[in-house]
Design a protein around this motif. Structure first.
Motif, short mmCIF file in Angstrom:
data_model
loop_
_atom_site.label_atom_id
_atom_site.label_comp_id
_atom_site.label_asym_id
_atom_site.label_seq_id
_atom_site.Cartn_x
_atom_site.Cartn_y
_atom_site.Cartn_z
N GLU A 113 0.82 -1.21 0.00
CA GLU A 113 0.00 0.00 0.00
C GLU A 113 0.86 1.26 0.00
OE1 GLU A 113 -3.29 0.32 2.76
OE2 GLU A 113 -3.26 -1.85 2.98
N LYS A 114 2.00 1.22 0.63
CA LYS A 114 2.84 2.40 0.82
C LYS A 114 3.82 2.66 -0.33
CE LYS A 114 1.28 3.06 5.04
NZ LYS A 114 -0.11 3.32 4.99
N ARG A 115 4.00 1.70 -1.21
CA ARG A 115 5.00 1.83 -2.27
C ARG A 115 4.49 2.69 -3.41
NH1 ARG A 115 7.66 -3.98 -3.12
NH2 ARG A 115 9.18 -3.87 -1.46
N SER A 116 5.42 3.38 -4.08
CA SER A 116 5.06 4.20 -5.23
C SER A 116 4.83 3.30 -6.45
CB SER A 116 6.18 5.20 -5.54
OG SER A 116 7.28 4.52 -6.10
N LEU A 117 4.14 3.84 -7.44
CA LEU A 117 3.90 3.07 -8.66
C LEU A 117 5.20 2.72 -9.36
CD1 LEU A 117 0.70 4.52 -10.35
CD2 LEU A 117 1.15 2.17 -9.72
N ASP A 118 6.17 3.63 -9.32
CA ASP A 118 7.46 3.32 -9.95
C ASP A 118 8.10 2.09 -9.32
OD1 ASP A 118 7.45 5.37 -11.83
OD2 ASP A 118 8.28 6.82 -10.41
N GLU A 119 7.99 1.98 -7.99
CA GLU A 119 8.54 0.81 -7.30
C GLU A 119 7.74 -0.46 -7.60
OE1 GLU A 119 10.27 2.16 -3.07
OE2 GLU A 119 8.14 2.61 -3.35
N LEU A 120 6.43 -0.30 -7.76
CA LEU A 120 5.56 -1.46 -7.96
C LEU A 120 5.49 -1.96 -9.40
CD1 LEU A 120 2.52 -0.53 -5.69
CD2 LEU A 120 4.20 -2.34 -5.30
N MET A 121 5.86 -1.12 -10.36
CA MET A 121 5.66 -1.49 -11.77
C MET A 121 6.31 -2.81 -12.18
SD MET A 121 3.31 0.16 -12.99
CE MET A 121 3.36 -0.72 -14.53
N LEU A 134 6.66 -5.49 -10.39
CA LEU A 134 5.79 -6.52 -9.83
C LEU A 134 4.44 -6.54 -10.54
CD1 LEU A 134 5.19 -8.70 -7.73
CD2 LEU A 134 4.58 -6.87 -6.13
N ILE A 135 3.86 -5.35 -10.77
CA ILE A 135 2.58 -5.27 -11.48
C ILE A 135 2.70 -5.89 -12.86
CG2 ILE A 135 0.91 -3.69 -12.52
CD1 ILE A 135 1.44 -1.77 -10.16
N SER A 136 3.75 -5.54 -13.59
CA SER A 136 3.96 -6.08 -14.94
C SER A 136 4.10 -7.59 -14.91
CB SER A 136 5.21 -5.47 -15.57
OG SER A 136 5.02 -4.09 -15.76
N GLU A 137 4.85 -8.11 -13.95
CA GLU A 137 5.04 -9.56 -13.85
C GLU A 137 3.71 -10.27 -13.61
OE1 GLU A 137 7.23 -12.67 -10.81
OE2 GLU A 137 8.10 -10.67 -11.06
N VAL A 138 2.91 -9.75 -12.69
CA VAL A 138 1.61 -10.36 -12.37
C VAL A 138 0.68 -10.29 -13.58
CG1 VAL A 138 -0.46 -10.13 -10.94
CG2 VAL A 138 1.80 -9.97 -9.88
N LEU A 139 0.59 -9.13 -14.21
CA LEU A 139 -0.31 -8.96 -15.36
C LEU A 139 0.12 -9.80 -16.54
CD1 LEU A 139 -0.95 -5.10 -15.22
CD2 LEU A 139 -2.39 -6.93 -14.31
N ASN A 140 1.42 -9.87 -16.81
CA ASN A 140 1.92 -10.66 -17.93
C ASN A 140 1.70 -12.15 -17.73
OD1 ASN A 140 2.72 -8.42 -19.40
ND2 ASN A 140 4.79 -8.44 -18.57
N ALA A 141 1.60 -12.57 -16.46
CA ALA A 141 1.33 -13.98 -16.16
C ALA A 141 -0.17 -14.28 -16.19
CB ALA A 141 1.90 -14.33 -14.79
N GLY A 142 -0.98 -13.26 -16.52
CA GLY A 142 -2.42 -13.46 -16.61
C GLY A 142 -3.16 -13.23 -15.31
N GLY A 143 -2.48 -12.71 -14.31
CA GLY A 143 -3.11 -12.48 -13.02
C GLY A 143 -3.69 -11.08 -12.89
N CYS A 144 -4.25 -10.82 -11.72
CA CYS A 144 -4.79 -9.50 -11.37
C CYS A 144 -3.95 -8.93 -10.23
CB CYS A 144 -6.24 -9.62 -10.91
SG CYS A 144 -7.37 -10.12 -12.22
N PHE A 145 -3.87 -7.61 -10.18
CA PHE A 145 -3.08 -6.93 -9.16
C PHE A 145 -3.95 -5.90 -8.47
CE2 PHE A 145 -0.15 -3.94 -7.31
CZ PHE A 145 0.91 -4.73 -6.88
N ARG A 146 -3.97 -5.94 -7.15
CA ARG A 146 -4.75 -4.97 -6.38
C ARG A 146 -3.87 -3.78 -6.03
NH1 ARG A 146 -8.75 -6.45 -1.44
NH2 ARG A 146 -9.60 -4.37 -1.12
N LEU A 147 -4.35 -2.58 -6.36
CA LEU A 147 -3.57 -1.36 -6.21
C LEU A 147 -4.36 -0.34 -5.40
CD1 LEU A 147 -1.07 0.34 -7.27
CD2 LEU A 147 -2.63 1.13 -9.05
N TRP A 148 -3.67 0.34 -4.48
CA TRP A 148 -4.25 1.43 -3.71
C TRP A 148 -3.79 2.73 -4.36
CZ3 TRP A 148 -3.42 -3.19 -1.61
CH2 TRP A 148 -4.39 -3.69 -0.74
N PRO A 149 -4.70 3.41 -5.09
CA PRO A 149 -4.28 4.64 -5.77
C PRO A 149 -3.97 5.77 -4.81
CG PRO A 149 -6.59 4.15 -6.20
CD PRO A 149 -6.07 3.07 -5.35
N ARG A 150 -3.13 6.69 -5.27
CA ARG A 150 -2.77 7.87 -4.47
C ARG A 150 -3.24 9.11 -5.20
NH1 ARG A 150 2.87 5.95 -2.77
NH2 ARG A 150 2.28 4.39 -1.23
#
Length: 174
Positions: A35-43, A45-61
């Motif tokens: 929840e506390k990480r910036s999008l730059d830090e999370l990208m 991980l987000i890309s890896e999850v999405l590319n594997a066909g999964g979903c990623f839960r994100l808390w927008p800022r």
């Protein structure tokens, strides 16, 4: 259902209650440290999850998607998108290299126009299809899934709330 953009065939919108693998299931929250990480830090991980066909839960800022998405209280479930439609909330990389979570408001000259719900009507971002990384398939208020009618009501009520706040401020100055 959102209106298709020019040149698209009508298909089910991902946020119409048919979220595929998430329909009728409780979606587990990711670890709190995300929840506390910036999008730059999370990208990565987000890309890896999405590319594997999964979903990623994100808390927008930020406040750009108010009143629909509130920082620290709401979250979105992102999924890699096959098609992009008017009305979709998408995660995109904008030309300055940062990431935004905004609504698609149209398409012009092959580019998608993105806009935060709380922004002035002239404040839009333009991105190509390759820069749109994911779409929100489910919105959460805390741990409770936000229904599509509730989300639409929040979005429609915001201009009236903004106008009422402006009137109240003017009256308080007198």
């Amino acid at each position: 259902m959102s209106a298709p953009l020019p040149g698209e065939s009508p298909q089910d919108h991902p946020f119409d209650g048919t979220e595929g693998s998430t329909a009728g299931k409780k979606v587990p929250a990711p670890p709190k440290e995300l929840e506390k990480r910036s999008l730059d830090e999370l990208m990565p991980l987000i890309s890896e999850v999405l590319n594997a066909g999964g979903c990623f839960r994100l808390w927008p800022r930020g406040v750009s998607m108010l009143p629909l998405l509130r920082e620290g209280k709401d979250s979105v479930l992102l999924r890699r998108c096959e098609t992009v439609r008017r009305g979709d909330i998408v995660l995109a990389k904008i030309p300055n290299g940062s990431y935004i979570l905004h609504r698609v408001i149209g398409k012009k000259d092959g580019l998608f126009l993105l806009h935060g719900d709380a922004h002035a009507s002239s404040d839009t971002e333009t991105v190509c299809r390759e820069e749109i990384l994911a779409t929100a398939v489910c919105l959460f208020r805390g741990e409770k899934k936000l229904s599509r009618p509730h989300a639409a009501l929040l979005r429609l009520a915001f201009p009236a709330r903004r106008r009422a706040a402006s009137i109240t401020r003017r009256l308080q100055k007198k």
